[in-house]
Design a protein around this motif. Structure first.
Motif, PDB file in Angstrom:
ATOM      1  N   GLU A   6      -2.041 -48.238  -5.906  1.00  0.00           N
ATOM      2  CA  GLU A   6      -3.459 -48.492  -6.152  1.00  0.00           C
ATOM      3  C   GLU A   6      -4.315 -47.868  -5.049  1.00  0.00           C
ATOM      4  O   GLU A   6      -5.401 -47.337  -5.320  1.00  0.00           O
ATOM      5  N   LEU A   7      -3.829 -47.917  -3.820  1.00  0.00           N
ATOM      6  CA  LEU A   7      -4.557 -47.280  -2.721  1.00  0.00           C
ATOM      7  C   LEU A   7      -4.632 -45.768  -2.920  1.00  0.00           C
ATOM      8  O   LEU A   7      -5.678 -45.151  -2.655  1.00  0.00           O
ATOM      9  N   LEU A   8      -3.562 -45.172  -3.378  1.00  0.00           N
ATOM     10  CA  LEU A   8      -3.567 -43.733  -3.645  1.00  0.00           C
ATOM     11  C   LEU A   8      -4.597 -43.386  -4.718  1.00  0.00           C
ATOM     12  O   LEU A   8      -5.289 -42.363  -4.624  1.00  0.00           O
ATOM     13  N   SER A   9      -4.695 -44.233  -5.734  1.00  0.00           N
ATOM     14  CA  SER A   9      -5.684 -44.019  -6.794  1.00  0.00           C
ATOM     15  C   SER A   9      -7.105 -44.111  -6.242  1.00  0.00           C
ATOM     16  O   SER A   9      -7.976 -43.290  -6.578  1.00  0.00           O
ATOM     17  N   LEU A  10      -7.352 -45.105  -5.384  1.00  0.00           N
ATOM     18  CA  LEU A  10      -8.673 -45.246  -4.775  1.00  0.00           C
ATOM     19  C   LEU A  10      -8.975 -44.085  -3.836  1.00  0.00           C
ATOM     20  O   LEU A  10     -10.109 -43.598  -3.781  1.00  0.00           O
ATOM     21  N   ASP A  11      -7.960 -43.632  -3.090  1.00  0.00           N
ATOM     22  CA  ASP A  11      -8.141 -42.475  -2.211  1.00  0.00           C
ATOM     23  C   ASP A  11      -8.607 -41.264  -3.013  1.00  0.00           C
ATOM     24  O   ASP A  11      -9.492 -40.517  -2.590  1.00  0.00           O
ATOM     25  N   ALA A  12      -7.984 -41.075  -4.179  1.00  0.00           N
ATOM     26  CA  ALA A  12      -8.353 -39.941  -5.026  1.00  0.00           C
ATOM     27  C   ALA A  12      -9.803 -40.055  -5.499  1.00  0.00           C
ATOM     28  O   ALA A  12     -10.544 -39.062  -5.526  1.00  0.00           O
TER      29      ALA A  12
ATOM     30  N   GLU B 188      -7.050 -42.222   7.613  1.00  0.00           N
ATOM     31  CA  GLU B 188      -6.193 -43.314   8.075  1.00  0.00           C
ATOM     32  C   GLU B 188      -6.691 -44.601   7.420  1.00  0.00           C
ATOM     33  O   GLU B 188      -7.879 -44.905   7.434  1.00  0.00           O
ATOM     34  N   ARG B 189      -5.782 -45.349   6.824  1.00  0.00           N
ATOM     35  CA  ARG B 189      -6.162 -46.424   5.907  1.00  0.00           C
ATOM     36  C   ARG B 189      -7.092 -47.470   6.521  1.00  0.00           C
ATOM     37  O   ARG B 189      -8.118 -47.822   5.925  1.00  0.00           O
ATOM     38  N   SER B 190      -6.768 -47.996   7.673  1.00  0.00           N
ATOM     39  CA  SER B 190      -7.608 -49.047   8.251  1.00  0.00           C
ATOM     40  C   SER B 190      -8.976 -48.504   8.643  1.00  0.00           C
ATOM     41  O   SER B 190     -10.007 -49.176   8.454  1.00  0.00           O
ATOM     42  N   ARG B 191      -9.006 -47.273   9.169  1.00  0.00           N
ATOM     43  CA  ARG B 191     -10.296 -46.676   9.527  1.00  0.00           C
ATOM     44  C   ARG B 191     -11.094 -46.302   8.281  1.00  0.00           C
ATOM     45  O   ARG B 191     -12.323 -46.387   8.280  1.00  0.00           O
ATOM     46  N   ARG B 192     -10.407 -45.913   7.230  1.00  0.00           N
ATOM     47  CA  ARG B 192     -11.115 -45.602   5.978  1.00  0.00           C
ATOM     48  C   ARG B 192     -11.752 -46.861   5.395  1.00  0.00           C
ATOM     49  O   ARG B 192     -12.875 -46.816   4.877  1.00  0.00           O
ATOM     50  N   ALA B 193     -11.050 -47.987   5.475  1.00  0.00           N
ATOM     51  CA  ALA B 193     -11.615 -49.251   4.982  1.00  0.00           C
ATOM     52  C   ALA B 193     -12.897 -49.586   5.731  1.00  0.00           C
ATOM     53  O   ALA B 193     -13.895 -50.011   5.131  1.00  0.00           O
ATOM     54  N   ALA B 194     -12.886 -49.385   7.060  1.00  0.00           N
ATOM     55  CA  ALA B 194     -14.082 -49.650   7.868  1.00  0.00           C
ATOM     56  C   ALA B 194     -15.188 -48.659   7.539  1.00  0.00           C
ATOM     57  O   ALA B 194     -16.371 -49.025   7.461  1.00  0.00           O
ATOM     58  N   ALA B 195     -14.810 -47.390   7.322  1.00  0.00           N
ATOM     59  CA  ALA B 195     -15.798 -46.361   7.001  1.00  0.00           C
ATOM     60  C   ALA B 195     -16.472 -46.628   5.661  1.00  0.00           C
ATOM     61  O   ALA B 195     -17.654 -46.328   5.481  1.00  0.00           O
TER      62      ALA B 195
ATOM     63  N   THR C 148     -14.673 -52.768  -1.538  1.00  0.00           N
ATOM     64  CA  THR C 148     -14.132 -54.131  -1.526  1.00  0.00           C
ATOM     65  C   THR C 148     -12.636 -54.137  -1.809  1.00  0.00           C
ATOM     66  O   THR C 148     -11.846 -54.753  -1.075  1.00  0.00           O
ATOM     67  N   ARG C 149     -12.238 -53.447  -2.867  1.00  0.00           N
ATOM     68  CA  ARG C 149     -10.828 -53.432  -3.241  1.00  0.00           C
ATOM     69  C   ARG C 149      -9.983 -52.705  -2.197  1.00  0.00           C
ATOM     70  O   ARG C 149      -8.858 -53.129  -1.895  1.00  0.00           O
TER      71      ARG C 149
ATOM     72  N   VAL D 246      -5.673 -52.863   1.880  1.00  0.00           N
ATOM     73  CA  VAL D 246      -5.216 -52.534   3.236  1.00  0.00           C
ATOM     74  C   VAL D 246      -4.753 -53.809   3.952  1.00  0.00           C
ATOM     75  O   VAL D 246      -3.711 -53.819   4.618  1.00  0.00           O
ATOM     76  N   THR D 247      -5.513 -54.891   3.795  1.00  0.00           N
ATOM     77  CA  THR D 247      -5.135 -56.169   4.408  1.00  0.00           C
ATOM     78  C   THR D 247      -3.820 -56.678   3.829  1.00  0.00           C
ATOM     79  O   THR D 247      -2.922 -57.114   4.564  1.00  0.00           O
ATOM     80  N   GLN D 248      -3.699 -56.632   2.489  1.00  0.00           N
ATOM     81  CA  GLN D 248      -2.475 -57.093   1.831  1.00  0.00           C
ATOM     82  C   GLN D 248      -1.272 -56.282   2.275  1.00  0.00           C
ATOM     83  O   GLN D 248      -0.188 -56.833   2.548  1.00  0.00           O
TER      84      GLN D 248
END
Length: 231
Positions: free
Chosen positions: A82-88, A131-138, A166-167, A172-174
């Motif tokens: 799901e993260l890969l899909s959101l990244d895309a 980077e996943r955690s930094r992307r979530a913050a961004a 939000t998702r 990332v937290t999960q």
């Protein structure tokens, strides 16, 4: 005519013996439970450092730890996909935010406003940190920037980016929590595995010493659950 000399196979080419204990955690856990349940029926066999009752508890706990490790780890591929899909989605539509800033400030001045929406310069281009955690913050910065830059309206304003941000943060937290739980579960499981392997090896050794006839020994191993040809 001279006899053909006997050629010895090179070192390392000799067939290896089939392992007595399986490498696979689930197979080893199943074997441990089977042997633990069979041991009480064989009162003649004793070990000085443990008992049949103690090993039953040990085997049951190890079996549960293996199941727990598999259950915890099974969620990771789903979250990662799901993260890969959101990244895309993020990478595909980020240009729309850039275009709004260009419309707002002009092509030359727009890059000066990228930081306000979480966009950074990377290898000659402008992206949201991968980077996943930094992307979530961004992404959270992006939501704030859409408002401060007065571009929160439209099809690709807040209405589009809010669900993604939000998702993404949730996943990332999960994933971080799951990775931590998996690491702890692996540590517990591996510690239990060593103890279980020690007892099973001891049981097999006692059987070997008490059944010098190889055929009887192999039959007894199978009675205890050591199905060696399966490993």
């Amino acid at each position: 005519m001279e006899p053909t000399p006997l050629i010895k196979p090179p070192v390392g080419s000799l067939p290896r013996k089939t392992a007595l204990l399986p490498d696979n955690d689930q197979q080893l856990a199943d074997l441990a439970v089977f042997a633990a349940n069979y041991w009480p029926t064989q009162s003649w066999l004793t070990l000085r450092y443990t008992t049949a009752a103690a090993f039953q508890q040990q085997a049951t706990a190890y079996h549960a730890a293996v199941a727990s490790r598999q259950r915890i780890g099974s969620a990771r591929p789903i979250d990662a996909d799901e993260l890969l899909s959101l990244d895309a989605q993020i990478d595909e539509h980020l240009y729309r935010v850039k275009n709004r800033l260009i419309d707002q400030h002009g092509k030359r001045r727009a890059p000066a406003h990228y930081a306000a929406v979480g966009i950074i310069k990377y290898r000659g281009g402008y992206i949201i940190d991968r980077e996943r955690s930094r992307r979530a913050a961004a992404l959270q910065q992006l939501l704030q920037g859409l408002v401060s830059e007065d571009i929160a309206d439209g099809d690709f304003g807040t209405a589009f980016w809010q669900p993604i941000a939000t998702r993404y943060g949730q996943l990332v937290t999960q994933l971080t929590d799951t990775n931590g739980a998996v690491a702890r579960a692996v540590g517990q499981k591996d510690a239990m595995r060593e103890a279980v392997e020690q007892v099973l090896s001891s049981l097999a050794k006692v059987l070997e010493d008490n059944y010098p006839d190889k055929k009887a020994y192999r039959a007894e191993l199978r009675a205890w659950g050591f199905q060696r040809e399966m490993y």
